[in-house]
Design an enzyme around this catalytic site. Structure first.
Site, mmCIF file in Angstrom:
data_model
loop_
_atom_site.group_PDB
_atom_site.id
_atom_site.type_symbol
_atom_site.label_atom_id
_atom_site.label_comp_id
_atom_site.label_asym_id
_atom_site.label_seq_id
_atom_site.Cartn_x
_atom_site.Cartn_y
_atom_site.Cartn_z
ATOM 1 N N HIS A 232 -13.099 -72.656 -38.045
ATOM 2 C CA HIS A 232 -14.054 -71.869 -38.847
ATOM 3 C C HIS A 232 -14.358 -72.477 -40.227
ATOM 4 O O HIS A 232 -15.524 -72.568 -40.610
ATOM 5 C CB HIS A 232 -13.570 -70.422 -38.995
ATOM 6 C CG HIS A 232 -13.796 -69.619 -37.759
ATOM 7 N ND1 HIS A 232 -14.667 -68.565 -37.668
ATOM 8 C CD2 HIS A 232 -13.257 -69.740 -36.515
ATOM 9 C CE1 HIS A 232 -14.661 -68.063 -36.452
ATOM 10 N NE2 HIS A 232 -13.796 -68.760 -35.730
ATOM 11 N N ASP B 69 -18.515 -65.824 -43.210
ATOM 12 C CA ASP B 69 -18.312 -66.004 -41.778
ATOM 13 C C ASP B 69 -18.712 -64.681 -41.138
ATOM 14 O O ASP B 69 -18.378 -63.609 -41.655
ATOM 15 C CB ASP B 69 -16.818 -66.303 -41.520
ATOM 16 C CG ASP B 69 -16.564 -66.760 -40.100
ATOM 17 O OD1 ASP B 69 -16.933 -66.026 -39.162
ATOM 18 O OD2 ASP B 69 -16.001 -67.852 -39.924
ATOM 19 N N GLN C 55 -14.178 -87.324 -33.030
ATOM 20 C CA GLN C 55 -14.742 -87.011 -31.704
ATOM 21 C C GLN C 55 -16.213 -87.436 -31.555
ATOM 22 O O GLN C 55 -16.603 -87.960 -30.524
ATOM 23 C CB GLN C 55 -14.587 -85.517 -31.431
ATOM 24 C CG GLN C 55 -15.102 -85.097 -30.065
ATOM 25 C CD GLN C 55 -14.627 -83.722 -29.669
ATOM 26 O OE1 GLN C 55 -13.448 -83.495 -29.516
ATOM 27 N NE2 GLN C 55 -15.538 -82.790 -29.493
ATOM 28 N N TRP D 202 -17.468 -74.373 -28.851
ATOM 29 C CA TRP D 202 -18.903 -74.540 -29.074
ATOM 30 C C TRP D 202 -19.253 -75.880 -29.742
ATOM 31 O O TRP D 202 -20.221 -76.541 -29.374
ATOM 32 C CB TRP D 202 -19.458 -73.365 -29.876
ATOM 33 C CG TRP D 202 -20.943 -73.474 -30.071
ATOM 34 C CD1 TRP D 202 -21.615 -73.509 -31.243
ATOM 35 C CD2 TRP D 202 -21.925 -73.594 -29.030
ATOM 36 N NE1 TRP D 202 -22.968 -73.640 -31.023
ATOM 37 C CE2 TRP D 202 -23.186 -73.698 -29.657
ATOM 38 C CE3 TRP D 202 -21.873 -73.645 -27.641
ATOM 39 C CZ2 TRP D 202 -24.375 -73.837 -28.942
ATOM 40 C CZ3 TRP D 202 -23.062 -73.791 -26.923
ATOM 41 C CH2 TRP D 202 -24.295 -73.881 -27.576
ATOM 42 N N ASN D 203 -18.443 -76.282 -30.729
ATOM 43 C CA ASN D 203 -18.764 -77.558 -31.393
ATOM 44 C C ASN D 203 -18.652 -78.728 -30.419
ATOM 45 O O ASN D 203 -19.464 -79.653 -30.444
ATOM 46 C CB ASN D 203 -17.828 -77.796 -32.582
ATOM 47 C CG ASN D 203 -18.073 -76.775 -33.666
ATOM 48 O OD1 ASN D 203 -19.152 -76.723 -34.234
ATOM 49 N ND2 ASN D 203 -17.087 -75.929 -33.921
ATOM 50 N N SER D 204 -17.644 -78.658 -29.555
ATOM 51 C CA SER D 204 -17.475 -79.740 -28.588
ATOM 52 C C SER D 204 -18.665 -79.811 -27.640
ATOM 53 O O SER D 204 -19.125 -80.895 -27.282
ATOM 54 C CB SER D 204 -16.172 -79.542 -27.799
ATOM 55 O OG SER D 204 -15.080 -79.720 -28.672
ATOM 56 N N GLU E 15 -21.614 -81.314 -29.516
ATOM 57 C CA GLU E 15 -21.419 -82.759 -29.743
ATOM 58 C C GLU E 15 -21.636 -83.533 -28.429
ATOM 59 O O GLU E 15 -22.221 -84.611 -28.428
ATOM 60 C CB GLU E 15 -20.020 -83.022 -30.327
ATOM 61 C CG GLU E 15 -19.914 -82.539 -31.782
ATOM 62 C CD GLU E 15 -18.481 -82.312 -32.267
ATOM 63 O OE1 GLU E 15 -17.531 -82.827 -31.649
ATOM 64 O OE2 GLU E 15 -18.304 -81.610 -33.292
ATOM 65 N N ASP F 108 -14.671 -67.392 -26.749
ATOM 66 C CA ASP F 108 -16.009 -67.621 -26.193
ATOM 67 C C ASP F 108 -16.042 -68.733 -25.145
ATOM 68 O O ASP F 108 -17.097 -69.035 -24.590
ATOM 69 C CB ASP F 108 -16.950 -68.000 -27.341
ATOM 70 C CG ASP F 108 -16.427 -69.207 -28.119
ATOM 71 O OD1 ASP F 108 -15.247 -69.577 -27.936
ATOM 72 O OD2 ASP F 108 -17.195 -69.793 -28.905
HETATM 73 O O1 LIG Z 1 -9.382 -85.264 -31.670
HETATM 74 C C1 LIG Z 1 -10.235 -84.460 -32.033
HETATM 75 C C2 LIG Z 1 -10.379 -83.156 -31.497
HETATM 76 C C3 LIG Z 1 -11.384 -82.336 -31.994
HETATM 77 N N1 LIG Z 1 -12.198 -82.782 -32.988
HETATM 78 C C4 LIG Z 1 -13.259 -81.916 -33.551
HETATM 79 O O2 LIG Z 1 -12.796 -80.585 -33.618
HETATM 80 C C5 LIG Z 1 -13.866 -79.684 -33.403
HETATM 81 C C6 LIG Z 1 -13.427 -78.684 -32.355
HETATM 82 O O3 LIG Z 1 -14.310 -77.613 -32.386
HETATM 83 P P1 LIG Z 1 -14.581 -76.680 -31.115
HETATM 84 O O4 LIG Z 1 -14.938 -77.488 -29.943
HETATM 85 O O5 LIG Z 1 -15.557 -75.654 -31.509
HETATM 86 O O6 LIG Z 1 -13.173 -76.073 -30.766
HETATM 87 P P2 LIG Z 1 -12.084 -75.203 -31.599
HETATM 88 O O7 LIG Z 1 -11.616 -75.920 -32.751
HETATM 89 O O8 LIG Z 1 -11.075 -74.810 -30.590
HETATM 90 O O9 LIG Z 1 -12.963 -73.947 -32.044
HETATM 91 C C7 LIG Z 1 -12.790 -72.563 -32.158
HETATM 92 O O10 LIG Z 1 -14.062 -72.133 -32.697
HETATM 93 C C8 LIG Z 1 -15.192 -72.425 -31.863
HETATM 94 C C9 LIG Z 1 -16.449 -72.011 -32.588
HETATM 95 O O11 LIG Z 1 -16.458 -70.644 -32.790
HETATM 96 C C10 LIG Z 1 -15.057 -71.687 -30.535
HETATM 97 O O12 LIG Z 1 -16.141 -72.015 -29.688
HETATM 98 C C11 LIG Z 1 -13.727 -72.070 -29.877
HETATM 99 O O13 LIG Z 1 -13.559 -71.317 -28.692
HETATM 100 C C12 LIG Z 1 -12.569 -71.822 -30.827
HETATM 101 O O14 LIG Z 1 -11.348 -72.236 -30.238
HETATM 102 C C13 LIG Z 1 -15.070 -80.509 -32.945
HETATM 103 O O15 LIG Z 1 -15.996 -80.599 -34.014
HETATM 104 C C14 LIG Z 1 -14.479 -81.874 -32.656
HETATM 105 O O16 LIG Z 1 -15.351 -82.936 -32.986
HETATM 106 C C15 LIG Z 1 -12.073 -84.048 -33.493
HETATM 107 O O17 LIG Z 1 -12.844 -84.472 -34.370
HETATM 108 N N2 LIG Z 1 -11.084 -84.840 -33.009
#
Ligand SMILES: O=c1ccn([C@@H]2O[C@H](COP(=O)(O)OP(=O)(O)O[C@H]3O[C@H](CO)[C@@H](O)[C@H](O)[C@H]3O)[C@@H](O)[C@H]2O)c(=O)[nH]1
Length: 464
Positions: free
Chosen positions: A23, A124, A347, A365-367, A370, A386
């Protein structure tokens, strides 16, 4: 602290951060995008100190002098010792309990210290109570939802959903009674806070309240783009004063410079990129389960065995216990140059590498965004929140990925999914569809794109 006479300025904005998981990163990304469009505005970023230090250290805030971090109390009493076996959840709940007081106090202190009253409150979206704080301050309340619009929609419709599928044993009930949802969405795709989990937990109550309060917000900003899911966008617009889609934000303004400040980290990244250079285009599986990111040990074994047996090259961003891997798996796959296991990567940079053929993901969602912007189809193993509903959209709305069979990794299920995406016609078709979405995403954030226009419109709402 000195107490000056305060004057209100619409250019002074207080930002209230939910300080857990991704967040803070997501909210900072949003505020950085706003600050680019409105360099004359000042953003005060209220967040706990541990999170602020990691976000604002090194070059993390380069070029954004108009965002100033302020540390707030983390909600833990002095000498606090966790009582349960889940200290992270306990911390979140204590913070939620104290959050309204924490932020109100911090805002007053900063106003007294600077002599400027805030002219707008950005929070938020989880912080429904910010509506009341903004009302007391006589300023607009703007919120940022960091997930997808479909996951936001189900929180707005929680009462209707509880009414229709509230009884136990209704997991398979379809959700087409929700506008914009087909019968391919099921009740089991919903975040457990909506119907089947502990709906009285502090987090579930916060989400429920959020759904009730968001229609009061002057604007709800979401990190997505309008052409990604037109139907649900239209429906959500009917329920909110102003829905503003401003993403994908990682394309608007990257959070960190591509070169890491941490030398060891940067060295590890360079080694990964060189390793990827030695692989064929679209041949490597990138595996990551988000910022929390651990799989149950049995599934680590199943996925590892699938990778080794099928000879699928892989790069695994892994933050669990290395002892969960099958014996000597790491040495064997490393020696044969089949695989690499690292603790963290950039990532976006990895997904952008031409050798990446599939993203094995928890469906955060961010993954997903991306993956879309880097044109990489997905294999989803959603876990909580989610993630199930996101993955269902990936599968049935955009058709750019598959969910792992049975919802958990087995060796045969993982081999099947990897072959499907990497080698079969279905995988090719997914890549074509994701290419179209990527194009739409780039157009949205281009100078005349809808997300770019929306961001400028949002600045006008904040300054009004
Ligand atoms: O080795 C890594 C692993 C992850 N990331 C970054 O970490 C972020 C991960 O974000 P996301 O994919 O959204 O997962 P979470 O961190 O688990 O996010 C939480 O918040 C998100 C947005 O609300 C929800 O969709 C998820 O379910 C919730 O777990 C991304 O930007 C990735 O690029 C890296 O840069 N390097």
């Amino acid at each position: 602290m000195s107490h000056k006479v305060a004057s209100t300025s619409p250019r002074n904005v207080a930002v209230l951060v939910f300080p857990f998981t991704s967040h803070p990163t997501a909210l900072l990304r949003f505020v950085r995008s706003l600050s680019t469009v409105a360099p004359d505005m000042q953003f005060s970023f209220f967040n706990i100190s541990r999170s602020n230090s990691s976000l604002f250290s090194g070059s993390g805030n380069k070029g954004c002098d108009n965002i100033k971090p302020y540390n707030v109390w983390d909600g833990l009493p002095d000498g606090y010792i966790p009582l349960s076996r889940n200290p992270q959840r306990e911390h979140v709940e204590l913070f939620i309990d104290n959050a309204p007081r924490i932020f109100e106090r911090a805002i007053k202190e900063v106003e007294a210290e600077t002599g400027h009253k805030f002219g707008c409150l950005i929070s938020d979206a989880l912080f429904w109570f910010a509506a009341d704080i903004a009302e007391k301050m006589h300023v607009p309340w703007v919120t940022s939802w960091i997930g997808d619009i479909r996951s936001l929609f189900v929180h707005i419709e929680t009462d209707i959903i509880r009414d229709k599928v509230g009884a136990p044993g209704q997991d398979n009930k379809t959700l087409e009674f929700l506008s914009g949802f087909s019968d391919e969405f099921q009740a089991s795709d919903l975040p457990k806070e909506i119907v089947f989990g502990d709906i009285e937990s502090p987090f579930a109550r916060m989400l429920h309240k959020m759904g009730q309060k968001l229609p009061q917000a002057a604007a709800v900003a979401v990190n997505s783009f309008e052409t990604m899911d037109l139907k649900v966008t239209e429906e959500l617009k009917k329920r909110l004063q102003k829905l503003i889609l401003v993403g994908p934000l990682h394309l608007v303004r990257p959070l960190q410079s591509v070169v890491s400040d941490d030398e060891d980290q940067q060295q590890e990244e360079d080694v990964c990129l060189q390793w990827l250079d030695d692989h064929e285009p679209a041949s490597v599986a990138y595996i990551s389960f988000g910022s929390l990111g651990a799989l149950p040990p049995m599934e680590v074994v199943a996925l590892a065995e699938a990778l080794e047996e099928g000879g699928f090259p892989f790069l695994w961003s892994f933050r669990g216990n290395l002892e969960d891997f099958p014996q000597e798996f790491i040495e064997r796959t490393n020696k044969l140059s089949i695989g690499k296991i690292v603790s963290w990567v950039n990532q976006e940079q990895i997904l952008n590498h031409t050798s990446i053929g599939v993203h094995v993901t928890h469906s955060g969602w961010n993954s997903i965004l991306e993956s879309v912007s880097c044109c990489v189809p997905m294999i989803g193993r959603p876990g909580f929140a989610d993630q199930h509903i996101n993955m269902r959209s990936v599968e049935v709305v955009w058709q750019i990925g598959v969910r792992i069979e049975g919802g958990v990794f087995t060796k045969t299920g993982a081999v099947k999914a990897l072959e499907q995406v990497l080698f079969l016609e279905q995988g090719k078709e997914m890549r074509q569809r994701i290419g179209v979405l990527k194009q739409l995403a780039q157009e949205a954030v281009g100078p005349n794109g809808r997300s770019a226009q929306n961001l400028r419109a949002l600045v006008e709402i904040i300054k009004a």
